[in-house]
Design a protein around this motif. Structure first.
Motif, PDB file in Angstrom:
ATOM      1  N   SER A  23       4.023  12.801   1.307  1.00 17.44           N
ATOM      2  CA  SER A  23       3.170  11.648   1.597  1.00 17.44           C
ATOM      3  C   SER A  23       1.936  11.641   0.718  1.00 17.44           C
ATOM      4  N   THR A  61      -2.015   9.762   1.089  1.00 18.86           N
ATOM      5  CA  THR A  61      -2.921   8.963   1.904  1.00 18.86           C
ATOM      6  C   THR A  61      -4.202   8.709   1.133  1.00 18.86           C
ATOM      7  N   VAL A  86      -2.583  11.241   9.821  1.00 16.46           N
ATOM      8  CA  VAL A  86      -1.315  11.391   9.102  1.00 16.46           C
ATOM      9  C   VAL A  86      -0.267  12.005  10.013  1.00 16.46           C
ATOM     10  N   THR A 133       0.858   9.455  12.981  1.00 20.07           N
ATOM     11  CA  THR A 133       1.706   8.293  12.689  1.00 20.07           C
ATOM     12  C   THR A 133       3.156   8.514  13.091  1.00 20.07           C
ATOM     13  N   THR A 156       5.819   8.904   1.562  1.00 24.03           N
ATOM     14  CA  THR A 156       5.273   7.904   2.477  1.00 24.03           C
ATOM     15  C   THR A 156       3.817   7.643   2.098  1.00 24.03           C
ATOM     16  N   HIS A 169       0.500   6.206   3.112  1.00 21.45           N
ATOM     17  CA  HIS A 169      -0.196   5.838   4.350  1.00 21.45           C
ATOM     18  C   HIS A 169      -1.365   4.906   4.042  1.00 21.45           C
ATOM     19  N   GLU A 182      -4.439   4.778   7.997  1.00 22.06           N
ATOM     20  CA  GLU A 182      -3.835   5.490   9.123  1.00 22.06           C
ATOM     21  C   GLU A 182      -4.602   6.755   9.505  1.00 22.06           C
ATOM     22  N   SER A 190      -0.517   0.750   8.139  1.00 21.27           N
ATOM     23  CA  SER A 190       0.886   0.641   7.737  1.00 21.27           C
ATOM     24  C   SER A 190       1.268   1.844   6.899  1.00 21.27           C
ATOM     25  N   GLU A 191       2.553   1.964   6.650  1.00 15.42           N
ATOM     26  CA  GLU A 191       3.022   2.954   5.688  1.00 15.42           C
ATOM     27  C   GLU A 191       4.113   2.344   4.837  1.00 15.42           C
ATOM     28  N   TYR A 228       7.199   2.772   1.672  1.00 15.90           N
ATOM     29  CA  TYR A 228       8.203   3.617   1.029  1.00 15.90           C
ATOM     30  C   TYR A 228       8.712   2.900  -0.221  1.00 15.90           C
TER      31      TYR A 228
END
Length: 527
Positions: free
Chosen positions: A89, A91, A187, A190, A342, A344, A347, A370-371, A373
């Protein structure tokens, strides 16, 4: 194919779980009829060319695979594979961000140290990951077996502290005890809020159940990209079911289900308006319990499955096709890495709570979390060769805390427009250029963007309230108080001739095939 006078099994709903059940039963020599109301099989597990003149196959509704057991793929001989994402991920936070590299712990530690100023958060992160790993290894293999008591799972995990943290106290309390940083805490949180409208501290623990399913998949908790798109799984399952002799019919809308101790009858309407009724030894319902109950009432059956609860989804789904990935405010991270896992958006734990409170008050959150992809970074095959050569990429966005109640009524389109715009505005806060400047246009000159609210998901997929899990997720073990005894498969209903084989079963939700497998096993065990 000649239809038997009485089918061994009629499957209502041709989603991926219904196809799994059909394939197992047909391979065991049972006569199986699958009835799907849509023009195509697969339910939410489909790939589509969503934009005219653009050769890109998007996983429109469901995105990633974690809960599908390898044994189902192997036993059914499916030609289906997934691909691991190297970046877990990213962020963004201001002009910087947190990058979690699934294969480089030192890099993750350095990123977390830069964000938080020390190693305490990374140490807590590592400890929680190790603990959820123990839970995953103990629980996941049992999902395709008869239900066990909670106490048996607790003993198998062998860690009373993590059991209490995940199963007995609200997830928000657990994360506050373990993490000081608001971003890191968010994180982790979520995973408990995907498709689940709940506060972190909700005493009903819906967020805990959602979190558990998100961290146990495959015994590792990894979420992988389906190679060829989600429709490749549906195609493989349909091929397996047909090869075994199952009769799969589309544009067949079931209107009534009747069950008694002797058997069942299913009535449907074909695309040409012809009404048909068949007898069956067993009916397997891949539709949501709240959808099944009116069918049972129409068939004159007294049994009900949904429990009277009205499910509610809580997500906005946005599919985008970009001519290139956008530049980030964080210049230290390549967008090809940032979007590889992902991504983020808004979040942090505090932001998630504010969005929940606003939505609970009937308002579209001012800054919707939201996230995102980007499947094409992991699986370029979903893009045509010419499109791929241009540097184009897909983005799928899953918006949180946007419950169905916000979109009901005559103002649906207006509220949808506000929700989409605010969601994109929140993403733009972390980009060096507006996302819409990067969006490709289709052959008619329109931006390659489509969005679906919970109301639209209900209309298109018969998901009650747009709930992607069909109803609230349940713990993956027996519950005597709820009438789910140990030794059963979690698919049984008050009627012996009626089983649930969709996401509304115990151990349902997500792209897993587990309810379909378990319903088939329940049928075969009865002889």
């Amino acid at each position: 194919m000649r239809s038997p006078a009485r089918w061994d099994a009629v499957v209502v709903g041709g989603g991926h779980n219904g196809l799994v059940a059909a394939a197992y039963l047909a391979r065991a020599g049972r006569s199986v009829l699958v009835l799907e109301r849509a023009p195509v099989l697969g339910g939410a597990a489909v790939s589509v060319r969503a934009f005219p003149g653009v050769d890109a196959r998007l996983s429109r509704y469901s995105y990633l695979v974690s809960l599908l057991p390898r044994k189902i793929v192997t036993e059914l001989g499916l030609r289906f594979a997934t691909s691991r994402r190297r970046i877990s991920s990213y962020t963004p936070v201001g002009d910087g961000g947190l990058l979690v590299d699934a294969t480089d712990a030192a890099r993750t530690r350095a990123s977390m140290r830069t964000l938080t100023g020390g190693d305490a958060e990374h140490d807590a992160w590592t400890a929680l990951s190790a603990a959820t790993g123990r839970v995953a290894r103990a629980v996941f293999p049992t999902l395709t077996e008869p239900l066990r008591p909670a106490a048996e799972h607790r003993r198998a995990i062998g860690d009373d502290e993590i059991w209490h943290a995940l199963v007995e106290q609200p997830l928000g309390v657990t994360l506050a005890q373990r993490f000081a940083d608001d971003t890191v805490r968010g994180v982790v949180l979520t995973d408990g809020l995907i498709g689940t409208f709940a506060a972190a501290d909700d005493p009903g623990l819906r967020q805990n159940r959602c979190f558990l399913y998100h961290v146990i998949g495959g015994g590792t908790g990894d979420w992988d990209v389906p190679v060829g798109g989600m429709g490749s799984l549906t195609q493989a399952l349909a091929d397996a079911a047909r090869a075994a002799g199952a009769d799969l019919r589309t544009r067949a809308e079931v209107t009534a289900v009747a069950v008694d101790d002797e058997g069942a009858a299913v009535t449907w309407v074909d695309a040409d308006g012809t009404e048909r009724t068949v007898a069956a030894a067993t009916v397997l319902a891949g539709v949501a319990p709240a959808v099944l109950d009116p069918l049972l009432e129409a068939g004159g059956s007294d049994v009900r499955v949904g429990g009277g609860a009205t499910p509610e989804g809580a997500q906005l789904k946005v599919n985008l096709l970009l001519r290139r990935l956008p530049r980030l405010r964080d210049t230290a991270v390549d967008p090809h890495e940032a979007f590889a896992g992902t991504f983020h958006v808004g979040e942090s734990a505090g932001a998630l709570q504010r969005a929940y409170e606003e939505a609970s008050a009937g308002l579209v959150p001012r800054r919707p979390p939201s996230e995102i992809y980007c499947h094409s970074l992991t699986d370029p095959s979903i893009l045509g060769a010419d499109l791929r050569a241009t540097g184009a990429h897909t983005l799928t966005l899953f918006g949180l805390h946007l419950p169905e109640r916000l979109f009901r009524g005559d103002r649906h389109d207006e509220v949808k427009g506000v929700a989409v715009q605010r969601t994109l505005d929140e993403l733009d806060r972390y980009l060096a250029e507006p996302i819409m400047d990067c969006v490709l246009r289709d052959r008619d000159g329109r931006p390659c963007l489509e969005a679906r609210t919970p109301v639209e998901l209900e209309r298109e997929l018969a998901l009650p309230g747009g709930n992607i899990f069909h109803r609230d997720l349940q713990w993956p073990w027996s519950d005597e108080d709820a009438g789910v005894p140990a030794g059963t498969w979690g698919v049984e209903t008050p009627a012996r001739r009626l089983l649930v084989c969709g996401a509304g079963a115990v151990r349902g939700g997500g792209v897993s095939g587990i309810p379909g497998h378990n319903a088939a096993r329940a049928v075969l065990e009865r002889g």
